[in-house]
Design an enzyme around this catalytic site. Structure first.
Site, PDB file in Angstrom:
ATOM      1  N   LYS A  50      79.939  48.510 -22.422  1.00 44.23           N
ATOM      2  CA  LYS A  50      78.920  47.756 -23.155  1.00 44.23           C
ATOM      3  C   LYS A  50      77.908  47.150 -22.185  1.00 44.23           C
ATOM      4  O   LYS A  50      78.127  47.118 -20.972  1.00 44.23           O
ATOM      5  CB  LYS A  50      79.584  46.662 -23.992  1.00 44.23           C
ATOM      6  CG  LYS A  50      80.351  45.622 -23.182  1.00 44.23           C
ATOM      7  CD  LYS A  50      81.062  44.634 -24.087  1.00 44.23           C
ATOM      8  CE  LYS A  50      81.819  43.603 -23.258  1.00 44.23           C
ATOM      9  NZ  LYS A  50      82.502  42.597 -24.103  1.00 44.23           N
ATOM     10  N   TYR A 269      59.223  24.985  -4.361  1.00 39.11           N
ATOM     11  CA  TYR A 269      58.792  24.002  -5.353  1.00 39.11           C
ATOM     12  C   TYR A 269      59.518  22.665  -5.167  1.00 39.11           C
ATOM     13  O   TYR A 269      60.739  22.630  -4.955  1.00 39.11           O
ATOM     14  CB  TYR A 269      59.062  24.511  -6.769  1.00 39.11           C
ATOM     15  CG  TYR A 269      58.078  25.551  -7.246  1.00 39.11           C
ATOM     16  CD1 TYR A 269      56.720  25.266  -7.328  1.00 39.11           C
ATOM     17  CD2 TYR A 269      58.515  26.813  -7.637  1.00 39.11           C
ATOM     18  CE1 TYR A 269      55.818  26.217  -7.782  1.00 39.11           C
ATOM     19  CE2 TYR A 269      57.619  27.774  -8.090  1.00 39.11           C
ATOM     20  CZ  TYR A 269      56.275  27.467  -8.159  1.00 39.11           C
ATOM     21  OH  TYR A 269      55.383  28.406  -8.603  1.00 39.11           O
TER      22      TYR A 269
END
Length: 388
Positions: A50, A269
């Protein structure tokens, strides 16, 4: 159109120039499946593919596992099953999401087996059988996970219901362990006893309880069919146990720039990392948009307040820490401790693989290897190797 001088007119190798690339060792994938098959004893061993085979590509993974001998597969959706059918022509393909109105033709034409997991799906499936006749299904029973499945007593009542349509013919009854990765959990034995009741009620029909972690719990949990998933892809299946599986995926990000930065300056940042020494930094072409999670940042994210260290990469024989915050499509690594001259722009930093195990990378992000593998994003190039 501008003419390109001959000296620059080279054919571009997408993998060799990719900002983010994955090397998938299909030989390791196959050997992991064989390992789980050996551990499963007399039980047959399926393969769970999956989520695009946990992010490595359902086409290549499915074909490799099929050629290795896998004949039972589990996918999440019918669409995944349709793709897999091209590479596993005579395998049984079980669809974990089940079937809904309007999907009958998709299932029948591609020979997919729906996993029936709710009263609503069961009622619809019975109506389908009344129109189309006998067709196989699997029946999922909830033995304590509280995710999907019929209640134990309802499943047993269904097995004993002599008035049920003769065309209702499940080929598998299954359940899923909630705490299989914690071998000491009493929940495992409770679920085992509940599932034994279900299995006995559906005598003569194959039973399946164990996924990757359940296989390691021993033969009591194996029944007729095991369903390894994460272990096939090299991930840890059991907490606190040395991982015996071979790494399958190596993720690498290309260095865009190497720069020298003075002590006292901030990085990325928020200047969340303040340099305490003159440093060399490598900026690579991968970030959280590629599945390299922001929570692995070395500072400026809540997870670092717990004391858990941030992420690391590997280059030129050295582990190198993430520096500052990970951004959308760039990450900075501190390569100060790598001897000069060994790293330059254009080289690749391993994000996880043989040197930084995927579960170690995941722990730095506060998650599990499943999410790290499946979430590497769409902006990568894959290369498949088949060495065993």
């Amino acid at each position: 159109m501008t003419d390109i001088p001959d000296e620059f007119d080279d054919t571009c190798d997408a993998f060799e120039t990719a900002g983010l690339r994955l090397t998938v060792d299909l030989g390791a994938l196959v050997e992991n499946w064989r390992d789980m098959a050996r551990r499963s004893g007399s039980a047959r061993t399926a393969a769970v593919v999956k989520a695009d085979a946990y992010g490595i590509g359902i086409e290549d993974a499915g074909e490799a596992l099929y050629l290795a001998g896998a004949r039972d597969f589990f996918v999440a959706t019918a669409e995944e099953g349709v793709t897999l059918r091209l590479y596993a022509p005579d395998a049984r393909i079980f669809v974990l999401a089940g079937i809904w109105p309007g999907m009958q033709r998709l299932f029948f034409e591609n020979d997919l087996v729906p996993v029936i997991s709710s009263d609503e799906q069961l009622a619809f499936w019975m109506a389908v059988l009344s129109d189309y006749g006998d067709y196989p299904c699997a029946l999922q029973v909830d033995t304590g996970f509280n995710r999907l499945g019929l209640a134990v007593d309802d499943a047993i009542a269904l097995a004993d219901d002599v008035s049920r349509p003769a065309s209702f013919s499940p080929v598998l009854v299954m359940s899923h362990l909630a705490c299989g990765d914690e071998p000491s959990s009493t929940m495992n034995r409770q679920q085992l006893e509940s599932f034994r009741r279900v299995s006995a009620a559906f005598e003569g029909i194959d039973s399946s309880l164990a996924a990757s972690a359940g296989i390691f719990l021993g033969s009591d949990y194996h029944f007729d069919l095991t369903r390894p998933g994460i272990a096939l892809y090299g991930g840890e299946a059991v907490n606190g146990m040395a991982n015996p599986m071979r790494p399958v995926v190596t993720a690498e990000a290309r260095i865009i720039q190497v720069r020298d930065v003075k002590a006292g300056e901030g990085v990325s940042y928020g200047r969340a990392m303040q340099l305490t020494r003159d440093s060399r930094l490598a900026v690579v072409s991968a970030g959280y948009a590629d599945g390299y999670m922001r929570s692995q940042s070395s500072g400026g994210v809540p997870l670092r307040q717990t004391g858990l260290p941030g992420g690391q990469g590997f280059i030129a024989g050295h582990r190198v820490p993430v520096a500052g915050r990970i951004t959308m499509d760039m990450t900075i690594f501190d390569i100060t401790d790598v001897p000069g001259g060994l790293v330059r722009a254009g080289d690749y930093v391993e994000l996880f693989g043989s040197n930084i195990l995927v579960d170690d990378a995941a722990r730095a992000a506060g998650t599990i290897g499943y999410e790290m593998l499946a979430g590497m994003g769409l902006r990568h190039q894959r290369r498949y190797i088949a060495e065993e």
